[in-house]
Scaffold this motif. Sequence first.
Motif, PDB file in Angstrom:
ATOM      1  N   PHE A 155     -19.976  10.954  47.141  1.00 47.44           N
ATOM      2  CA  PHE A 155     -19.814   9.894  48.131  1.00 47.44           C
ATOM      3  C   PHE A 155     -18.351   9.708  48.564  1.00 47.44           C
ATOM      4  O   PHE A 155     -18.030   8.764  49.270  1.00 47.44           O
ATOM      5  N   SER A 156     -17.487  10.651  48.127  1.00 47.80           N
ATOM      6  CA  SER A 156     -16.068  10.642  48.531  1.00 47.80           C
ATOM      7  C   SER A 156     -15.388   9.308  48.253  1.00 47.80           C
ATOM      8  O   SER A 156     -14.587   8.811  49.064  1.00 47.80           O
ATOM      9  N   ILE A 157     -15.708   8.704  47.101  1.00 48.83           N
ATOM     10  CA  ILE A 157     -15.121   7.402  46.752  1.00 48.83           C
ATOM     11  C   ILE A 157     -13.616   7.570  46.514  1.00 48.83           C
ATOM     12  O   ILE A 157     -13.173   8.571  45.954  1.00 48.83           O
ATOM     13  N   GLY A 158     -12.844   6.595  46.947  1.00 45.08           N
ATOM     14  CA  GLY A 158     -11.388   6.685  46.807  1.00 45.08           C
ATOM     15  C   GLY A 158     -10.762   5.377  46.369  1.00 45.08           C
ATOM     16  O   GLY A 158     -11.442   4.450  45.922  1.00 45.08           O
ATOM     17  N   PHE A 159      -9.456   5.314  46.506  1.00 40.95           N
ATOM     18  CA  PHE A 159      -8.693   4.116  46.109  1.00 40.95           C
ATOM     19  C   PHE A 159      -7.482   3.971  47.034  1.00 40.95           C
ATOM     20  O   PHE A 159      -6.828   4.954  47.386  1.00 40.95           O
ATOM     21  N   SER A 160      -7.206   2.721  47.426  1.00 40.33           N
ATOM     22  CA  SER A 160      -6.020   2.457  48.255  1.00 40.33           C
ATOM     23  C   SER A 160      -4.941   1.788  47.395  1.00 40.33           C
ATOM     24  O   SER A 160      -5.077   0.624  47.020  1.00 40.33           O
ATOM     25  N   PRO A 161      -3.868   2.518  47.072  1.00 35.71           N
ATOM     26  CA  PRO A 161      -2.813   1.937  46.228  1.00 35.71           C
ATOM     27  C   PRO A 161      -1.937   0.954  47.007  1.00 35.71           C
ATOM     28  O   PRO A 161      -1.924   0.944  48.234  1.00 35.71           O
ATOM     29  N   LEU A 162      -1.195   0.163  46.287  1.00 37.61           N
ATOM     30  CA  LEU A 162      -0.266  -0.802  46.893  1.00 37.61           C
ATOM     31  C   LEU A 162       0.922  -0.076  47.535  1.00 37.61           C
ATOM     32  O   LEU A 162       1.386   0.953  47.026  1.00 37.61           O
ATOM     33  N   PHE A 163       1.416  -0.605  48.619  1.00 35.04           N
ATOM     34  CA  PHE A 163       2.664  -0.177  49.268  1.00 35.04           C
ATOM     35  C   PHE A 163       2.744   1.328  49.578  1.00 35.04           C
ATOM     36  O   PHE A 163       3.802   1.924  49.503  1.00 35.04           O
ATOM     37  N   TRP A 164       1.605   1.942  49.907  1.00 36.24           N
ATOM     38  CA  TRP A 164       1.654   3.378  50.194  1.00 36.24           C
ATOM     39  C   TRP A 164       2.087   3.678  51.631  1.00 36.24           C
ATOM     40  O   TRP A 164       2.654   4.733  51.911  1.00 36.24           O
ATOM     41  N   VAL A 165       1.859   2.754  52.542  1.00 35.61           N
ATOM     42  CA  VAL A 165       2.001   3.040  53.981  1.00 35.61           C
ATOM     43  C   VAL A 165       3.417   3.481  54.345  1.00 35.61           C
ATOM     44  O   VAL A 165       3.632   4.561  54.899  1.00 35.61           O
ATOM     45  N   ASN A 166       4.393   2.650  54.020  1.00 42.46           N
ATOM     46  CA  ASN A 166       5.770   2.949  54.427  1.00 42.46           C
ATOM     47  C   ASN A 166       6.364   4.131  53.665  1.00 42.46           C
ATOM     48  O   ASN A 166       7.323   4.747  54.121  1.00 42.46           O
ATOM     49  N   ASN A 167       5.782   4.426  52.500  1.00 46.62           N
ATOM     50  CA  ASN A 167       6.288   5.556  51.708  1.00 46.62           C
ATOM     51  C   ASN A 167       5.762   6.899  52.206  1.00 46.62           C
ATOM     52  O   ASN A 167       6.434   7.922  52.075  1.00 46.62           O
TER      53      ASN A 167
END
Length: 576
Positions: A155-167
């Motif tokens: 089901f391609s489950i994932g995770f969104s970590p904190l503060f990843w966008v700007n990095n």
Amino acid sequence: MIKYVSRVFINNLLDQTDIVCLIKNKIQLKKKGKNFFGICPFHLEKNPSFVVNSEKQLYHCFGCGVHGNIIDFIMYYENLSFLESIESLSNIFSIPIPDNKSNNFKKIYKKNNIYYKIILNLSFFYKNSLFSISGEKTYKYLLKRGFNLYIIKYFSIGFSPLFWVNNILNNIKTIKILHEKLGILKVDKKNNNFYDVFYNRVIFPIKNIKGLIVGFGGRVLKNKNPKYLNSSENNIFHKGNELYGLYETKKENNIIKKILIVEGYIDVISLFQFNIKYAVAILGTTITNNQIKKLFNITNKIIYCYDGDKAGIKAQWKSLKMSLPYLVNGKEIKFMILPDKEDPDSLIRKEGKIFFEKRINNSLSFSKFFFKQLFLKNLFSSCEEKTHFIYTALSYIKLIPDYFFKINLIQQLGEKIGIINFINIYNPIKYKNKTIIKNNFKKTTIRILLSLLIQYPKLIKFVPKLKFFKSSNIYGLFFFIKFVSFYKNKNMTTVKILEQYRGTKIKKILEILVTWNHMIPDHKIEKFFINLIKKLKINILENRIEYLISLDRKEGLNYKKKQELWSLNKILHKKK
């Protein structure tokens, strides 16, 4: 999506597309004579009753009654809107849609491709994050919930970590699309940095029926509101149209005998892990019309299986009401009532697949759940309360299209409220469905002529100029004359004629006429039609003569009308 297409373009599209070629790529067809036969994709059947006519460019199923042209097929098979089906056909057959004031399809198509690409790359990032150091707690949480590695990857489950966008993100165009178009990135007003709306959540990619990722669902790890969060509405994601797990259900089953509707992503994933691979989840508080239509396009049976609490029962009742207009012959809804404080995920882990499937097989039928809930909600101690209850029950029943199902429900209602012969008192004849109307649709001269004209448009050259009298009481004559004058000297086909009346009441009548089998050999059609036109001309003359004679008896005729009567009698004598 395009907002407008001209009638000229639609006719051009119908001329350049081939319905047999299209349907052959969807289902197996075998040629028998002029027609092609196959198993109907819109209902379950063993013997082929689905017919495609290459000459008329139409399909018809003698089993479930569906029929239409190439646009209708794409609409119902792919669950698309009218304009979406036009777009799809233009792509399949490489027929460019001309620019119009409302939109430019090519630009939109290119834009949407960018959205799909960006959202797919983001899904890859989420998946990889789950198996990184930042996703370690989330991965352990999923294992603790009982999910194995195979189902997590499936089901391609994932995770969104904190503060990843700007990095990680340094592409301004991608950031802009994720922020402005897809609504996944938001701006932090304190430091003016972008952040992911799904940060620190388990990520569930939502796929459309074709398998393209169109959005995400995010679940918190700890008790925090909102517990679940879906992608916001955008160009490629409309939560009222999508169902989580539908793509996987279609992928796992050649024939889908039934579909279990649950409330959450976790429920779908757990059921699949226990090898119950026909579960989907709604993406809101209740099911929508588009979702029901989509499901009934691929299965004949829907089973609602919500949480075993008051909110779950309430949601099931809402789903019942939403489903009423779709209960045609062969379509069925059932209700699986779970024990209090249980959901599909928790229950299947306690009981296992065998016991859970027993519950599925013992689901309540529509009528049992319907009357059970009605009587729970309505307790009457007076004549007035009982009358109100009857009207409430009938207001739901009358929304069901299936005539005979309605009769049975009304009969049951009478038995339960203690009124003998309630079916005769109520008399539901006014709610007859299309099948009853079709069977009682009399074959008048006008209707037979129209039917032959629609099936064989070239016959229009044999229709002379017919005079319409205001006094005429020949039903349908005015429409017939107007119809002939409109299509005379035009390159019209059966499929174009039907398409011309899309969305009108007349189209339903024309669809009945186009399916009439006149049992006339092809080489005799022309002669039969000409003789029928002669008969109509005589009918028109006789009808006018009868009117003039009747008028003469009542008030007498002036010289002009006397001359007309004499002239008509003379013409009629010659024709006979």
